[in-house]
Design an enzyme around this catalytic site. Structure first.
Site, PDB file in Angstrom:
ATOM      1  N   ARG A  33       0.958  -1.144   0.159  1.00 17.68           N
ATOM      2  CA  ARG A  33      -0.084  -0.074   0.000  1.00 17.68           C
ATOM      3  C   ARG A  33       0.958   1.225   0.093  1.00 17.68           C
ATOM      4  O   ARG A  33       2.068   1.145   0.511  1.00 17.68           O
ATOM      5  CB  ARG A  33      -0.845  -0.106   1.141  1.00 17.68           C
ATOM      6  CG  ARG A  33      -0.293   0.195   2.542  1.00 17.68           C
ATOM      7  CD  ARG A  33      -1.382   0.197   3.701  1.00 17.68           C
ATOM      8  NE  ARG A  33      -0.869   0.022   4.871  1.00 17.68           N
ATOM      9  CZ  ARG A  33      -1.342  -0.492   6.133  1.00 17.68           C
ATOM     10  NH1 ARG A  33      -2.675  -0.278   5.946  1.00 17.68           N
ATOM     11  NH2 ARG A  33      -1.008  -0.664   7.055  1.00 17.68           N
ATOM     12  N   THR A  90      -1.835 -14.234   6.199  1.00 21.69           N
ATOM     13  CA  THR A  90      -2.176 -13.150   7.083  1.00 21.69           C
ATOM     14  C   THR A  90      -3.171 -14.072   8.398  1.00 21.69           C
ATOM     15  O   THR A  90      -3.404 -14.976   7.964  1.00 21.69           O
ATOM     16  CB  THR A  90      -3.235 -12.208   6.292  1.00 21.69           C
ATOM     17  OG1 THR A  90      -2.354 -11.625   5.191  1.00 21.69           O
ATOM     18  CG2 THR A  90      -3.842 -11.252   7.425  1.00 21.69           C
ATOM     19  N   PHE A 116       3.408 -21.320   8.629  1.00 24.36           N
ATOM     20  CA  PHE A 116       3.776 -22.208   7.381  1.00 24.36           C
ATOM     21  C   PHE A 116       5.287 -23.015   8.104  1.00 24.36           C
ATOM     22  O   PHE A 116       5.913 -23.514   7.132  1.00 24.36           O
ATOM     23  CB  PHE A 116       4.133 -21.159   6.340  1.00 24.36           C
ATOM     24  CG  PHE A 116       2.786 -20.746   5.595  1.00 24.36           C
ATOM     25  CD1 PHE A 116       2.145 -21.954   4.882  1.00 24.36           C
ATOM     26  CD2 PHE A 116       2.310 -19.480   5.522  1.00 24.36           C
ATOM     27  CE1 PHE A 116       1.145 -21.466   4.248  1.00 24.36           C
ATOM     28  CE2 PHE A 116       1.144 -19.309   5.163  1.00 24.36           C
ATOM     29  CZ  PHE A 116       0.573 -20.308   4.360  1.00 24.36           C
ATOM     30  N   HIS A 145       5.711 -12.874  21.122  1.00 22.74           N
ATOM     31  CA  HIS A 145       5.936 -12.390  19.499  1.00 22.74           C
ATOM     32  C   HIS A 145       6.513 -11.007  19.761  1.00 22.74           C
ATOM     33  O   HIS A 145       6.568 -10.191  20.782  1.00 22.74           O
ATOM     34  CB  HIS A 145       4.756 -12.245  18.593  1.00 22.74           C
ATOM     35  CG  HIS A 145       4.404 -13.670  17.879  1.00 22.74           C
ATOM     36  ND1 HIS A 145       3.710 -14.603  18.735  1.00 22.74           N
ATOM     37  CD2 HIS A 145       4.453 -13.961  17.026  1.00 22.74           C
ATOM     38  CE1 HIS A 145       3.533 -15.441  17.815  1.00 22.74           C
ATOM     39  NE2 HIS A 145       4.114 -15.338  16.589  1.00 22.74           N
ATOM     40  N   LYS A 149       3.562  -6.864  16.544  1.00 22.07           N
ATOM     41  CA  LYS A 149       2.298  -7.839  16.385  1.00 22.07           C
ATOM     42  C   LYS A 149       1.045  -7.229  16.664  1.00 22.07           C
ATOM     43  O   LYS A 149       0.890  -6.612  17.900  1.00 22.07           O
ATOM     44  CB  LYS A 149       2.533  -9.098  16.781  1.00 22.07           C
ATOM     45  CG  LYS A 149       1.634 -10.135  16.352  1.00 22.07           C
ATOM     46  CD  LYS A 149       1.907 -11.580  16.571  1.00 22.07           C
ATOM     47  CE  LYS A 149       0.757 -12.578  16.249  1.00 22.07           C
ATOM     48  NZ  LYS A 149       0.684 -12.422  14.590  1.00 22.07           N
ATOM     49  N   THR A 156      -1.329 -18.934  15.417  1.00 22.54           N
ATOM     50  CA  THR A 156      -0.734 -20.258  15.706  1.00 22.54           C
ATOM     51  C   THR A 156      -1.253 -20.783  16.804  1.00 22.54           C
ATOM     52  O   THR A 156      -1.398 -21.899  17.065  1.00 22.54           O
ATOM     53  CB  THR A 156       0.779 -20.040  15.824  1.00 22.54           C
ATOM     54  OG1 THR A 156       1.117 -19.521  14.328  1.00 22.54           O
ATOM     55  CG2 THR A 156       1.468 -21.562  15.834  1.00 22.54           C
TER      56      THR A 156
HETATM   57  P1  NAD Z   1       4.342  -6.184   8.400  1.00 24.73           P
HETATM   58  O1  NAD Z   1       3.172  -5.118   9.322  1.00 24.73           O
HETATM   59  O2  NAD Z   1       5.448  -5.811   8.858  1.00 24.73           O
HETATM   60  O3  NAD Z   1       3.474  -6.064   7.096  1.00 24.73           O
HETATM   61  C1  NAD Z   1       2.473  -6.092   6.462  1.00 24.73           C
HETATM   62  C2  NAD Z   1       2.481  -5.323   5.357  1.00 24.73           C
HETATM   63  O4  NAD Z   1       1.248  -5.371   4.642  1.00 24.73           O
HETATM   64  C3  NAD Z   1       3.124  -3.947   5.466  1.00 24.73           C
HETATM   65  O5  NAD Z   1       4.146  -3.687   4.486  1.00 24.73           O
HETATM   66  C4  NAD Z   1       1.917  -3.190   5.081  1.00 24.73           C
HETATM   67  O6  NAD Z   1       2.174  -1.848   4.562  1.00 24.73           O
HETATM   68  C5  NAD Z   1       1.232  -3.947   4.058  1.00 24.73           C
HETATM   69  N1  NAD Z   1      -0.221  -3.720   3.656  1.00 24.73           N
HETATM   70  C6  NAD Z   1      -1.032  -3.609   4.719  1.00 24.73           C
HETATM   71  N2  NAD Z   1      -2.343  -3.424   3.914  1.00 24.73           N
HETATM   72  C7  NAD Z   1      -1.890  -3.482   2.748  1.00 24.73           C
HETATM   73  C8  NAD Z   1      -2.857  -3.321   1.257  1.00 24.73           C
HETATM   74  N3  NAD Z   1      -4.027  -3.234   1.399  1.00 24.73           N
HETATM   75  N4  NAD Z   1      -2.332  -3.556   0.199  1.00 24.73           N
HETATM   76  C9  NAD Z   1      -0.998  -3.734   0.329  1.00 24.73           C
HETATM   77  N5  NAD Z   1      -0.090  -3.992   1.218  1.00 24.73           N
HETATM   78  C10 NAD Z   1      -0.699  -3.807   2.634  1.00 24.73           C
HETATM   79  O7  NAD Z   1       3.451  -7.513   9.123  1.00 24.73           O
HETATM   80  P2  NAD Z   1       4.155  -9.088   8.981  1.00 24.73           P
HETATM   81  O8  NAD Z   1       5.073  -9.350  10.144  1.00 24.73           O
HETATM   82  O9  NAD Z   1       4.908  -8.894   7.675  1.00 24.73           O
HETATM   83  O10 NAD Z   1       2.922 -10.085   9.019  1.00 24.73           O
HETATM   84  C11 NAD Z   1       1.825  -9.709   8.196  1.00 24.73           C
HETATM   85  C12 NAD Z   1       0.803 -10.683   8.335  1.00 24.73           C
HETATM   86  O11 NAD Z   1       1.346 -12.143   8.488  1.00 24.73           O
HETATM   87  C13 NAD Z   1       0.392 -10.733   9.897  1.00 24.73           C
HETATM   88  O12 NAD Z   1      -1.036 -10.871   9.952  1.00 24.73           O
HETATM   89  C14 NAD Z   1       1.077 -11.833  10.795  1.00 24.73           C
HETATM   90  O13 NAD Z   1       0.571 -12.269  11.794  1.00 24.73           O
HETATM   91  C15 NAD Z   1       1.147 -12.937   9.581  1.00 24.73           C
HETATM   92  N6  NAD Z   1       2.336 -13.856   9.697  1.00 24.73           N
HETATM   93  C16 NAD Z   1       1.836 -15.168   9.437  1.00 24.73           C
HETATM   94  C17 NAD Z   1       2.986 -16.006   9.543  1.00 24.73           C
HETATM   95  C18 NAD Z   1       2.453 -17.574   8.849  1.00 24.73           C
HETATM   96  O14 NAD Z   1       3.206 -18.458   8.853  1.00 24.73           O
HETATM   97  N7  NAD Z   1       1.110 -17.504   8.316  1.00 24.73           N
HETATM   98  C19 NAD Z   1       4.095 -15.724   9.877  1.00 24.73           C
HETATM   99  C20 NAD Z   1       4.330 -14.424  10.258  1.00 24.73           C
HETATM  100  C21 NAD Z   1       3.388 -13.583   9.942  1.00 24.73           C
END
Ligand code: NAD
Length: 254
Positions: A33, A90, A116, A145, A149, A156
């Site tokens: 974004r 997410t 993952f 975390h 966060k 998880t």
């Molecule tokens: P972060 O805040 O560092 O990154 C999120 C990114 O998404 C930011 O750059 C933000 O600007 C961007 N963003 C938000 N809304 C947007 C939009 N509408 N369009 C484009 N970009 C947009 O967060 P993170 O640590 O990278 O974590 C992101 C998500 O992943 C969280 O929900 C977290 O809990 C999850 N996560 C999941 C796992 C997994 O294994 N599934 C592992 C780590 C984190």
């Protein structure tokens, strides 16, 4: 495989782009974004407003999304409309948002995973086995975390709580922290979310009976483990039929 990446300048988005580069996976586009993001792992990050056009013009085989719940639902809707498979990392979705994501599985393959890493999949199985063997033991789940966060408890932790419920064949009351005069009720599960420093992710499931304690713990050393699992899932999803998939269900097939 050509992948589209959302949230590309976030902590996980950067890991996905780095892992893609390491594997030689082509990046069809990467968005975040806002605009003026520059380059991440050799990929020019474009404004998220361009996502629908990029999806149509660059035709990725799969999109990988790690953003926030509201934007994730929008991305999955757009992918479903275009028939493009999408992996969602997410976390923090409401039940209504999860139902909406599930409905998009009618139009395209949609895979959702709260974690993952392979170690967490093994932890989930170990928890189910331990709770099955120790049905009367008290269970408490603690996760830690980094201090940025947003959602709590972690996705998880919810996966692990579901594993406990599955093993016991009932839905336990989940008590989120305790304060004041609050004795433990039989069968409840205490859930504790700690936020501190730059901790990537730690989860502990504690089982306690009289005179013995069993602790099952996972610590992620870097976000690379999540990125690797997400790209494995993405590769698998490019061969899948339309449907709604959870990483816990498909991890063993990867
Ligand atoms: P972060 O805040 O560092 O990154 C999120 C990114 O998404 C930011 O750059 C933000 O600007 C961007 N963003 C938000 N809304 C947007 C939009 N509408 N369009 C484009 N970009 C947009 O967060 P993170 O640590 O990278 O974590 C992101 C998500 O992943 C969280 O929900 C977290 O809990 C999850 N996560 C999941 C796992 C997994 O294994 N599934 C592992 C780590 C984190």
């Amino acid at each position: 495989m050509r992948v589209g990446v959302t949230g590309a300048t976030g902590r996980m988005g950067r890991e996905i782009l780095a892992e893609a580069s390491e594997r030689g996976v082509d990046v069809a586009f990467a968005v975040n974004r806002g605009d003026g993001h520059g380059d991440v792992a050799g990929v020019d990050v474009e404004p998220a407003d361009d996502f629908p056009d990029l999806l149509a013009e660059r035709a990725p085989d799969v999109v990988v999304d790690f953003t926030g719940p509201v934007s994730s639902v929008e991305y999955v809707r757009a992918c479903a409309d275009a028939g493009v498979p999408v992996v969602v990392g997410t976390t923090g979705f409401s039940d209504a948002q999860l139902d909406e994501l599930q409905s998009y599985g009618d139009d395209a393959p949609v895979l959702v995973g709260a974690n993952f890493s392979r170690g967490i999949q093994a932890l989930r199985q170990a928890v189910q086995s331990a709770v099955g063997s120790l049905p009367e033991y008290d269970v408490e789940v603690t996760e830690t975390h980094h201090n940025r966060k947003r959602d709590a408890p972690s996705g998880t932790a919810k996966v692990l709580l579901d594993a406990v419920d599955d093993a016991r064949n009932r839905d336990a009351e989940r008590v989120h922290g305790r304060e004041g005069d609050q004795p433990r009720e039989e069968g409840e599960i205490g859930v504790h979310a700690r936020r501190a420093g730059d901790v990537t992710g730690e989860h502990e499931v504690l089982l306690a009976g009289n005179d013995e304690v069993l602790e099952l713990t996972h610590r992620a050393g870097s976000r690379g483990v999540f990125a690797a699992g997400a790209l494995d899932a993405a590769e698998w999803l490019t061969t899948a039929d339309a449907g709604f998939y959870r990483f816990t269900e498909v991890a063993a097939r990867l």
